[in-house]
Structure formats: C-alpha cells, structure tokens
Scaffold this active site. Structure first.
Site, PDB file in Angstrom:
ATOM      1  N   CYS A 134       0.838  -1.205   0.000  1.00  0.00           N
ATOM      2  CA  CYS A 134       0.000   0.000   0.000  1.00  0.00           C
ATOM      3  C   CYS A 134       0.872   1.254   0.000  1.00  0.00           C
ATOM      4  O   CYS A 134       1.411   1.644   1.043  1.00  0.00           O
ATOM      5  CB  CYS A 134      -0.923  -0.027   1.217  1.00  0.00           C
ATOM      6  SG  CYS A 134      -1.967   1.433   1.355  1.00  0.00           S
ATOM      7  N   CYS A 137      -0.419   4.097   2.186  1.00  0.00           N
ATOM      8  CA  CYS A 137      -0.195   3.861   3.624  1.00  0.00           C
ATOM      9  C   CYS A 137       1.276   4.080   3.999  1.00  0.00           C
ATOM     10  O   CYS A 137       1.574   4.686   5.011  1.00  0.00           O
ATOM     11  CB  CYS A 137      -0.554   2.430   4.011  1.00  0.00           C
ATOM     12  SG  CYS A 137      -2.126   1.872   3.393  1.00  0.00           S
ATOM     13  N   ASP A 138       2.173   3.555   3.208  1.00  0.00           N
ATOM     14  CA  ASP A 138       3.569   3.443   3.645  1.00  0.00           C
ATOM     15  C   ASP A 138       4.565   4.280   2.855  1.00  0.00           C
ATOM     16  O   ASP A 138       5.738   4.356   3.246  1.00  0.00           O
ATOM     17  CB  ASP A 138       3.990   1.964   3.604  1.00  0.00           C
ATOM     18  CG  ASP A 138       3.168   1.132   4.583  1.00  0.00           C
ATOM     19  OD1 ASP A 138       2.784   1.668   5.637  1.00  0.00           O
ATOM     20  OD2 ASP A 138       2.902  -0.050   4.297  1.00  0.00           O
TER      21      ASP A 138
END
Ligand code: FAD
Length: 308
Positions: A134, A137-138
């Site tokens: 992701c 997300c990261d």
C-alpha cells in the site's frame, strides 16, 4: 436457532465502526470477527494517517481501541468465522464455523480484501520492514529514498506515480514488455522522469536481513540479473476481496468486489449491506472503511425501523 436483528461479518475498521453505530442506535448487533480479529491493520506497525492520533499509533493497538469502543457501546463481539450464508429469503441464515446457523434480519458484510503477494520467502519475511502492498499507507516512510514497485495495472501505475512524488527514484518491475494499465495511466508513468522501467522483468529476491536493502531483478528474456539498492519494496499486483461465500447471492464485479448502490451501502438484496474494502477497490483505507461502516449501520438501522 438463535435469532438476531443485525449480524456484522468482519472485525476491521468497517465492521467495528458499524458495530459502534448500530449498538448506539439500540440495534444490539452481533459481530463475528473471523480469522483475523482486528483486520488488516493488525499486521502493520505504525499508522500515521488515521485522524485523531496526533502522534500516530500502532495498527494492532488502534484495532484494540476499536474493539473496546464497540464493546463499551454494547455490541456483542464473538470469535468465529462465517462459513456459509443463505440469503434466499429474509430472515437470512448464516452458518458459523461450519457448526451452527444463526437467523438474522439484516447483515453487514465487512470482510475486507487481501493483497496478492508474489510468494517469495524474502517478501514474506520483510513484510512490514520495507515490504508493503500500500503506497498511500507506507510511501511516506520512504520519503527521499529509492523504492521498487512490482505491477503493471492501473493501481500499480497510480501507486508508482504516488511514490514518484515522495521518493528519489521508483524502480518499476513489469513482467511483460508492456503495461496492462490504461493508455493514459501508462503515458503518465512513462513521462515521469524518476520512474525507471524494467520491462520483461521479475523479482528474483527482495534483499535485506532485518529490513529491505535492495531488490534483485531478473530479466525473463535474457535471464540477466541486476541488484538495485532500495529501502522500500511495493507489491501492486492486485487485491482479492473476501467475498467468495457470498457468490451466487450478491452482485459483484469481475474481481469479486461487492457492488453497492452509489452513495449507500446497499447491495442487490434488501437488508444486506456491505462496507469497507470488500466493496471498495479504489480507496482501501482505514478511514474510508470506517466511514462506510458508519453508512452501513445507518442504512441497516433505517431498514430495520421501516420493517418493525
Ligand atoms: C500492511 C498494511 C498496512 C496498512 N496500512 C494502512 C495505513 O497506514 N492507513 C490506512 O488507512 N490503511 C492502511 N491499510 C489498509 C487498511 O488496513 C484497510 O483499508 C482496512 O483495514 C480495511 O478495513 P475493512 O474493515 O474493510 O477490512 P479488514 O481490515 O480487511 O478486515 C476484514 C475483517 O473481516 C474478517 N473476515 C473475513 N472473512 C470473514 C468471514 N468469512 N467470517 C467472519 N469474518 C471474516 C477478518 O477476520 C477481518 O477481521 C493497510 C493495510 C495493510 C495490509
């Protein structure tokens, strides 16, 4: 057979949020947690983009907070996996752990989606330590660094573009000599100077002992291998929604995402609602899952009050 008003399937952000709202509306929901109590965030470390946590929070800890809040509101949270459903007629029937059935007037499906992985041992070992599925997300954790991404579809293209704004170089590994992504997305990727393409290439190994330090890329035409130093390794080869048990009852797209009426959580069966990643192939974030869990609880509450 036990009879309930609302059965919630799944204990990620969508399921727990639905439980909080439904319980506060006096519906007394029963929630089955499934094989992964707390959902996908229990396999990550730091979550920095969920509003309300000014200093960030560990994924597993955040999901304990969700569960506690749902329990405090009066939701009945249970261990157990839904193994079969019968949505032919209302009240609906739901089988738990292949052992017994529950009858329910309404259902919220929040069973999530799982990222597809390449299947390499190194990928699994370094998951959460530089390996991610992701970018949104990261990606931030790799600001100013070099990363690699595997994939060739629209999502991979979008994630590569997202990463290119944060990272110095994005090494993009594509199995074939062209991408599957739409022409416009491909053009955008190819025009982006800091995305370096590796055509006809596969991941031979993710490198690193305790965290990602590089990737070994193999050209599948020449068998030539190159090692590229990177800090992050993103896998963007698709997701599989956890919707198999609902096939035959609910309308889904070709990938298995449950189709809901836009702007609602309603499925094609009245009284059956869907929330979170299982019906969202675009955003797939904790906050959007939670938001749609709220919508599903409100939709279910209105459906139940109209019935009674
Ligand atoms: C490694 C990783 C890091 C991430 N980091 C972030 C981040 O930093 N920020 C962010 O916003 N998002 C992040 N995400 C995405 C986020 O986790 C998801 O968008 C979110 O968890 C989706 O919530 P959900 O409730 O739809 O489903 P999930 O969290 O996937 O939960 C699904 C639930 O359904 C249950 N279930 C499945 N099948 C059954 C069944 N048959 N019977 C009963 N229960 C069942 C499972 O046990 C699970 O509890 C990350 C995801 C991953 C994998």
């Amino acid at each position: 057979m036990e009879k309930v008003q609302l059965l919630i399937i799944g204990s990620g952000p969508a399921g727990y949020t639905a439980a909080i709202y439904a319980a506060r509306a006096g519906v007394k929901p029963v929630l089955y947690q499934g094989i992964q109590p707390g959902g996908q965030l229990t396999i990550t470390t730091e979550v920095e983009n969920y509003p309300g946590y000014a200093d960030g929070v560990q994924g597993p800890e955040m999901m304990v907070h969700f569960e506690k809040q749902a329990t405090r509101m009066g939701a009945d949270i249970r261990y157990g996996i839904v193994t079969k459903v019968d949505f032919n007629a209302s009240p609906f029937k739901v089988e738990i752990d292949e052992e017994f059935w529950i009858e329910t007037e309404s259902v919220i499906i929040s069973t999530g989606a799982s990222a597809k992985w390449l299947g390499l041992e190194s990928e699994q070992r370094l998951n959460g330590f530089g390996v991610s599925a992701c970018a949104v997300c990261d990606g931030f954790f790799f600001k100013g660094k070099e990363v690699a991404i595997v994939g060739a579809g629209d999502t991979a293209a979008e994630e590569a573009l997202y990463l290119s704004k944060l990272c110095t170089t994005v090494h993009m590994i594509v199995r074939k000599g062209e991408m599957r992504a739409s022409k416009v997305m491909q053009d955008r990727v190819l025009r982006t100077e800091n995305i370096k393409m590796y055509w006809n290439s596969e991941t031979d190994e993710v490198l690193g002992e305790n965290k990602v330090s590089g990737v070994r890329i193999k050209n599948n035409q020449t068998n030539e291998k190159v090692e590229v130093p990177v800090s992050g390794f993103f896998v963007a080869i698709g997701h599989k929604p956890n919707s198999d048990i609902f096939k035959g009852f609910l309308e889904m797209d070709e990938a298995g995402y449950i189709i809901t009426t836009p702007g609602t959580s309603k499925t094609n069966i009245e009284g059956v609602f869907a929330a979170g990643d299982v019906q969202d192939k675009i955003y797939r974030q904790a906050v959007t899952a939670a938001g749609s869990g709220c919508m599903a609880a409100l939709d279910a509450e209105r459906y139940l009050s109209a019935k009674h």
